[in-house]
Design a protein around this motif. Structure first.
Motif, mmCIF file in Angstrom:
data_model
loop_
_atom_site.group_PDB
_atom_site.id
_atom_site.type_symbol
_atom_site.label_atom_id
_atom_site.label_comp_id
_atom_site.label_asym_id
_atom_site.label_seq_id
_atom_site.Cartn_x
_atom_site.Cartn_y
_atom_site.Cartn_z
ATOM 1 N N ALA A 121 31.431 25.465 -6.454
ATOM 2 C CA ALA A 121 30.441 24.839 -5.567
ATOM 3 C C ALA A 121 30.209 25.712 -4.336
ATOM 4 N N ARG A 122 31.273 26.253 -3.792
ATOM 5 C CA ARG A 122 31.138 27.118 -2.613
ATOM 6 C C ARG A 122 30.362 28.382 -2.955
ATOM 7 N N GLU A 123 30.599 28.874 -4.162
ATOM 8 C CA GLU A 123 29.915 30.080 -4.630
ATOM 9 C C GLU A 123 28.403 29.827 -4.785
ATOM 10 N N MET A 124 28.041 28.615 -5.190
ATOM 11 C CA MET A 124 26.634 28.297 -5.456
ATOM 12 C C MET A 124 25.907 27.740 -4.232
ATOM 13 N N ARG A 125 26.648 27.361 -3.229
ATOM 14 C CA ARG A 125 26.080 26.582 -2.130
ATOM 15 C C ARG A 125 24.925 27.280 -1.407
ATOM 16 N N ASN A 126 25.092 28.558 -1.096
ATOM 17 C CA ASN A 126 24.050 29.303 -0.384
ATOM 18 C C ASN A 126 22.722 29.243 -1.110
ATOM 19 N N LEU A 127 22.787 29.403 -2.433
ATOM 20 C CA LEU A 127 21.570 29.358 -3.241
ATOM 21 C C LEU A 127 20.958 27.961 -3.219
ATOM 22 N N ILE A 128 21.813 26.958 -3.296
ATOM 23 C CA ILE A 128 21.313 25.582 -3.339
ATOM 24 C C ILE A 128 20.711 25.188 -1.992
ATOM 25 N N ASP A 129 21.231 25.773 -0.919
ATOM 26 C CA ASP A 129 20.649 25.505 0.404
ATOM 27 C C ASP A 129 19.186 25.937 0.488
ATOM 28 N N GLN A 130 18.784 26.865 -0.373
ATOM 29 C CA GLN A 130 17.397 27.351 -0.338
ATOM 30 C C GLN A 130 16.471 26.524 -1.232
ATOM 31 N N VAL A 131 17.044 25.591 -1.988
ATOM 32 C CA VAL A 131 16.257 24.855 -2.992
ATOM 33 C C VAL A 131 15.501 23.691 -2.351
ATOM 34 N N ASP A 132 14.217 23.574 -2.697
ATOM 35 C CA ASP A 132 13.414 22.444 -2.212
ATOM 36 C C ASP A 132 13.487 21.256 -3.170
ATOM 37 N N PHE A 133 13.446 21.546 -4.480
ATOM 38 C CA PHE A 133 13.430 20.465 -5.470
ATOM 39 C C PHE A 133 14.421 20.780 -6.587
ATOM 40 N N LEU A 134 15.316 19.837 -6.812
ATOM 41 C CA LEU A 134 16.375 20.035 -7.808
ATOM 42 C C LEU A 134 16.265 18.998 -8.922
ATOM 43 N N LEU A 135 16.404 19.480 -10.154
ATOM 44 C CA LEU A 135 16.625 18.573 -11.286
ATOM 45 C C LEU A 135 17.994 18.901 -11.861
ATOM 46 N N ASP A 136 18.882 17.912 -11.841
ATOM 47 C CA ASP A 136 20.237 18.106 -12.350
ATOM 48 C C ASP A 136 20.342 17.374 -13.685
ATOM 49 N N ILE A 137 20.594 18.140 -14.754
ATOM 50 C CA ILE A 137 20.531 17.558 -16.109
ATOM 51 C C ILE A 137 21.913 17.107 -16.584
ATOM 52 N N GLN A 173 23.480 4.825 -4.982
ATOM 53 C CA GLN A 173 24.145 5.485 -3.854
ATOM 54 C C GLN A 173 25.123 6.567 -4.288
ATOM 55 N N GLY A 174 25.375 6.690 -5.563
ATOM 56 C CA GLY A 174 26.390 7.656 -5.975
ATOM 57 C C GLY A 174 27.765 7.020 -6.083
ATOM 58 N N HIS A 175 28.797 7.797 -5.809
ATOM 59 C CA HIS A 175 30.160 7.380 -6.134
ATOM 60 C C HIS A 175 31.060 7.361 -4.904
ATOM 61 N N LYS A 176 31.969 6.388 -4.893
ATOM 62 C CA LYS A 176 32.948 6.328 -3.809
ATOM 63 C C LYS A 176 33.880 7.539 -3.847
ATOM 64 N N GLU A 177 34.057 8.096 -5.039
ATOM 65 C CA GLU A 177 34.994 9.219 -5.223
ATOM 66 C C GLU A 177 34.564 10.501 -4.524
ATOM 67 N N GLY A 178 33.271 10.659 -4.269
ATOM 68 C CA GLY A 178 32.808 11.898 -3.643
ATOM 69 C C GLY A 178 31.328 12.105 -3.894
ATOM 70 N N ARG A 179 30.709 13.008 -3.098
ATOM 71 C CA ARG A 179 29.248 13.148 -3.161
ATOM 72 C C ARG A 179 28.779 14.002 -4.336
ATOM 73 N N ARG A 180 27.669 13.535 -4.928
ATOM 74 C CA ARG A 180 27.069 14.268 -6.044
ATOM 75 C C ARG A 180 26.191 15.410 -5.532
ATOM 76 N N LEU A 181 25.938 16.365 -6.404
ATOM 77 C CA LEU A 181 25.000 17.445 -6.098
ATOM 78 C C LEU A 181 23.624 16.870 -5.749
ATOM 79 N N ARG A 182 23.186 15.854 -6.475
ATOM 80 C CA ARG A 182 21.889 15.245 -6.207
ATOM 81 C C ARG A 182 21.772 14.715 -4.782
ATOM 82 N N ASP A 183 22.880 14.343 -4.201
ATOM 83 C CA ASP A 183 22.886 13.724 -2.871
ATOM 84 C C ASP A 183 23.239 14.721 -1.771
ATOM 85 N N TYR A 184 23.331 15.992 -2.130
ATOM 86 C CA TYR A 184 23.786 17.021 -1.193
ATOM 87 C C TYR A 184 22.757 17.260 -0.073
ATOM 88 N N GLY A 185 23.247 17.405 1.129
ATOM 89 C CA GLY A 185 22.445 17.864 2.276
ATOM 90 C C GLY A 185 21.125 17.134 2.439
#
Ligand SMILES: [Zn+2]
Length: 317
Positions: A121-137, A173-185
């Motif tokens: 996740a840390r490795e991918m984060r910079n790239l995801i910060d640049q994303v406007d629209f995400l589809l997570d399959i 709302q997602g999960h109590k266990e932790g935040r999903r990629l869909r809900d990031y930032g």
């Protein structure tokens, strides 16, 4: 609990390891025309292989954006690489669920053991910060019609409705266990134009799951106007648009024990007519529906452990 049969092929994605972004298995192309950065992500869960098939097809078709930018990512490849026909559920993740680490607290924490998933996740984060629209399959443990998860925001719901497919939108709302990629930032920030959807295409390995993944991916790319329809792979067909309905999740039921049992066989989207109906027992304690016409969203005990979401309750908005 028997495994579902594996009716689809397991894609071989090794030829795409290199990526072109400096991050393995992540590819990005920028067009010459202004437009959004659009990302399709697969293998957020390593055993959910339909998305990997679809991304592989796009890479093989050499799809390029005519506007904006396109990012294609195989996310939790560490988990996917452990995929075994004999025990397919096991490859969901290696150390922890990749789809529960997307809070800045987790991503930036210097405490505790760093899991393979957190590293990825840390490795991918910079790239995801640049994303406007995400589809997570994604795909589901049980055999259920496709679900489009919009997250909790109004903008998420509107975005899901703009797709016109599939029928069922899940507002959650997602999960109590932790935040999903869909809900990031900013995906969950109502004041930002960024947006994200999570698609559950069907049971992980059923035949129709790839068709569903192609349908929503094609629709997503065309709706955002970054590719030409004629550039999509030949075998892809547009989904028949349907009247959608939004199911608002009010509660995620989390197992407190390994002794969680449903009283009936549930697969998802069952409507329980009466409030107070017992649907499960958790270590002997009854789990009851909170209102009339309660819809069960993604019930499953295949990843049962204390703390895991085993079903959500929702109503039709
Ligand atoms: Zn998933």
């Amino acid at each position: 609990m028997d495994n579902y049969p594996i009716e689809i092929g397991v894609p071989n994605i090794t030829e795409f390891e290199l990526g072109n972004t400096g991050v393995p298995y992540v590819w990005r192309w920028d067009s010459c025309s202004p437009g959004p950065v659009v990302m399709i992500s697969a293998l957020t869960h390593g055993n959910e292989i339909c998305g990997a098939q679809v991304i592989m097809e796009l890479l093989k078709a050499e799809l390029r954006p005519t506007r904006g930018s396109l990012v294609l990512a195989f996310s939790n490849v560490h988990a996917f690489n452990t995929f075994e026909m004999k025990n397919p559920d096991k490859s969901r993740f290696v150390d922890e669920d990749f789809n529960r680490v997307w809070s800045s607290e987790r991503l930036e924490s210097s405490e505790g053991k760093v899991s393979l998933e957190l590293m990825r996740a840390r490795e991918m984060r910079n790239l995801i910060d640049q994303v406007d629209f995400l589809l997570d399959i994604h795909s589901m443990h049980e055999k259920c019609a496709p679900l489009l998860l919009s997250g909790p925001t109004d903008k998420g719901l509107k975005f899901a409705q703009s797709m016109g497919w599939p029928r069922d939108i899940i507002v959650d709302q997602g999960h109590k266990e932790g935040r999903r990629l869909r809900d990031y930032g900013d995906f969950n920030n109502e004041d930002s134009d960024k947006n994200a959807l999570l698609i559950e295409c069907g049971q992980h390995w059923e035949k129709g799951v790839i068709e569903a993944a192609r349908s929503i991916t094609g629709r997503f790319l065309l709706q955002l106007g970054i590719v030409d329809e004629s550039a999509l792979p030949m075998e892809w067909s547009a989904p028949t648009l349907v009247e959608q309905r939004a199911i608002v999740v009010t509660e995620a039921v989390v197992a407190n024990s390994y002794e969680f049992v449903f009283v009936d066989e549930y697969f998802g989207l069952e409507t329980i007519p009466h409030k107070g109906t017992v649907i499960a027992y958790d270590d002997g304690e009854a789990v009851i529906t909170p209102y009339d016409e309660c819809i069960l969203v993604m019930p499953s005990l295949r990843q049962l452990r204390p703390g895991v979401t085993v079903v959500r309750f929702g109503y039709i908005a």
